[in-house]
Design a protein around this motif. Structure first.
Motif, PDB file in Angstrom:
ATOM      1  N   LEU A   1       0.839  -1.200   0.000  1.00 44.67           N
ATOM      2  CA  LEU A   1       0.000   0.000   0.000  1.00 44.67           C
ATOM      3  C   LEU A   1       0.875   1.252   0.000  1.00 44.67           C
ATOM      4  N   THR A   2       0.584   2.189  -0.902  1.00 45.60           N
ATOM      5  CA  THR A   2       1.249   3.490  -0.928  1.00 45.60           C
ATOM      6  C   THR A   2       0.211   4.565  -0.665  1.00 45.60           C
ATOM      7  N   LEU A   3       0.477   5.394   0.356  1.00 39.87           N
ATOM      8  CA  LEU A   3      -0.475   6.425   0.782  1.00 39.87           C
ATOM      9  C   LEU A   3       0.148   7.801   0.583  1.00 39.87           C
ATOM     10  N   ASP A   4      -0.664   8.740   0.146  1.00 39.70           N
ATOM     11  CA  ASP A   4      -0.202  10.113  -0.098  1.00 39.70           C
ATOM     12  C   ASP A   4      -0.736  11.031   0.994  1.00 39.70           C
ATOM     13  N   ILE A   5       0.183  11.719   1.679  1.00 44.62           N
ATOM     14  CA  ILE A   5      -0.232  12.708   2.679  1.00 44.62           C
ATOM     15  C   ILE A   5       0.276  14.080   2.249  1.00 44.62           C
TER      16      ILE A   5
ATOM     17  N   SER B   1       2.815  16.117  -5.651  1.00 44.80           N
ATOM     18  CA  SER B   1       1.889  16.876  -4.807  1.00 44.80           C
ATOM     19  C   SER B   1       1.636  16.204  -3.459  1.00 44.80           C
ATOM     20  N   SER B   2       2.546  15.310  -3.043  1.00 44.59           N
ATOM     21  CA  SER B   2       2.319  14.615  -1.783  1.00 44.59           C
ATOM     22  C   SER B   2       3.604  13.976  -1.268  1.00 44.59           C
TER      23      SER B   2
ATOM     24  N   GLU C   1      -3.806  14.410   7.031  1.00 49.05           N
ATOM     25  CA  GLU C   1      -4.655  14.589   5.863  1.00 49.05           C
ATOM     26  C   GLU C   1      -4.083  13.878   4.635  1.00 49.05           C
ATOM     27  N   PHE C   2      -4.979  13.197   3.910  1.00 51.13           N
ATOM     28  CA  PHE C   2      -4.575  12.576   2.649  1.00 51.13           C
ATOM     29  C   PHE C   2      -4.465  13.646   1.568  1.00 51.13           C
ATOM     30  N   ALA C   3      -3.477  13.494   0.700  1.00 54.18           N
ATOM     31  CA  ALA C   3      -3.266  14.457  -0.374  1.00 54.18           C
ATOM     32  C   ALA C   3      -4.007  14.022  -1.624  1.00 54.18           C
ATOM     33  N   PHE C   4      -4.250  14.958  -2.495  1.00 50.76           N
ATOM     34  CA  PHE C   4      -4.844  14.674  -3.793  1.00 50.76           C
ATOM     35  C   PHE C   4      -4.075  15.493  -4.830  1.00 50.76           C
TER      36      PHE C   4
END
Length: 286
Positions: free
Chosen positions: A186-190, A230-231, A269-272
């Motif tokens: 899993l890769t998560l963007d913050i 962007s994250s 916060e998650f980034a978009f």
């Protein structure tokens, strides 16, 4: 109508009287074919059980379905040959004719012959068996049948797909059923505005979730992977003993839900995808 029925009845009776030997022969052969095929199935089942008890890793276990079909074909051919011989047909010349035409048919049916040898090779190498979940090219699903020509799989969408055995024998096959574990990556963007403490906490949460989950093996790794456009990207790599697609999906869903709940609770916060535009203030001399 009465005349027609009587005529039809008389015709049937005359036909039965004239061809009674032929009809009896056909019935007897059908019964014999059925009985011998059932005996072959019983023998096959007993032999399979015996091999599984004494030689569970023997390739003969996987070859038994093909051997059984070959025996049935031979039984049917011999019974039909005997039946034809009893009515005066020259079976020897018929067999010789099959032998001559067999060469021509062999050249014209290279693909079919390749499928037969492909199926034997697949079963002898124990690549998969009926009931296994496999992945091949763009297909994946549960193996439902293996015959002389093709392998039938049931995809996760519920479709039935027949794949020629020569294609399977000459390509890479992934037998998911033989896996002893599955990977969860899993890769998560913050957001870039996340504080240093919260970045460290984001990684710690991943480690805590992996270490406390009952279906995650020891040795899971969580880390900051990359600085994206962007994250900030944090990543979790873990392994689960759940090898089925449904089991893997359920574990992955549970982990994602826990990550979302923990991150929201701690204000991470998650980034978009986003773009920042900077406007320069330029003075124009008049």
């Amino acid at each position: 109508m009465e005349f027609s029925l009587n005529t039809a009845f008389d015709f049937v009776m005359k036909f039965l009287a004239t061809h009674s030997k032929l009809i009896i022969g056909i019935i007897v052969n059908i019964i014999l074919i059925y009985v011998f095929c059932k005996i072959t199935d019983v023998f096959n089942n007993k032999l399979e059980r015996m091999l599984e008890k004494k030689h569970s890793d023997s390739p003969l276990i996987n070859l038994m379905p093909i051997f059984t079909r070959v025996v049935k074909v031979v039984i049917i051919f011999l019974l039909l040959a005997g039946f034809l011989q009893s009515f005066g047909y020259n079976v020897s010349s018929l067999i010789a004719g099959f032998g001559i035409t067999g060469l021509a048919v062999g050249f014209a049916a290279k693909e079919a012959i390749g499928n037969v040898f492909g199926s034997i090779g697949l079963l002898a190498d124990r690549v998969y068996k009926v009931g296994d979940y496999i992945s091949f090219d763009s297909y994946e699903g549960t193996v439902e049948d293996v015959n002389f020509r093709s392998t039938t799989i049931r995809t996760i969408q519920g479709f039935e797909v027949n794949i020629p055995n020569n294609l399977l024998a000459n390509n890479e096959i992934v037998n998911v059923s033989k896996a002893n574990q599955r990977r969860i990556d899993l890769t998560l963007d913050i957001e870039y505005g996340t504080s240093n403490e919260k970045i460290d906490r984001a990684v710690e949460i991943l480690n805590e979730i992996a270490s406390t989950h009952s279906n995650i093996k020891d040795g899971a790794v969580a880390f900051v992977e990359n600085l994206a456009a962007s994250s900030i990207q944090v990543r979790l790599v873990a392994y689960t003993p759940e090898t089925t697609w449904a089991g893997l999906t359920m574990v992955k869903s549970q982990i994602l839900r826990q990550i979302i709940h923990h991150y929201r609770a701690e204000g991470i916060e998650f980034a978009f995808p986003s773009t920042s535009v900077y406007m320069a203030n330029v003075e124009v001399n008049k």
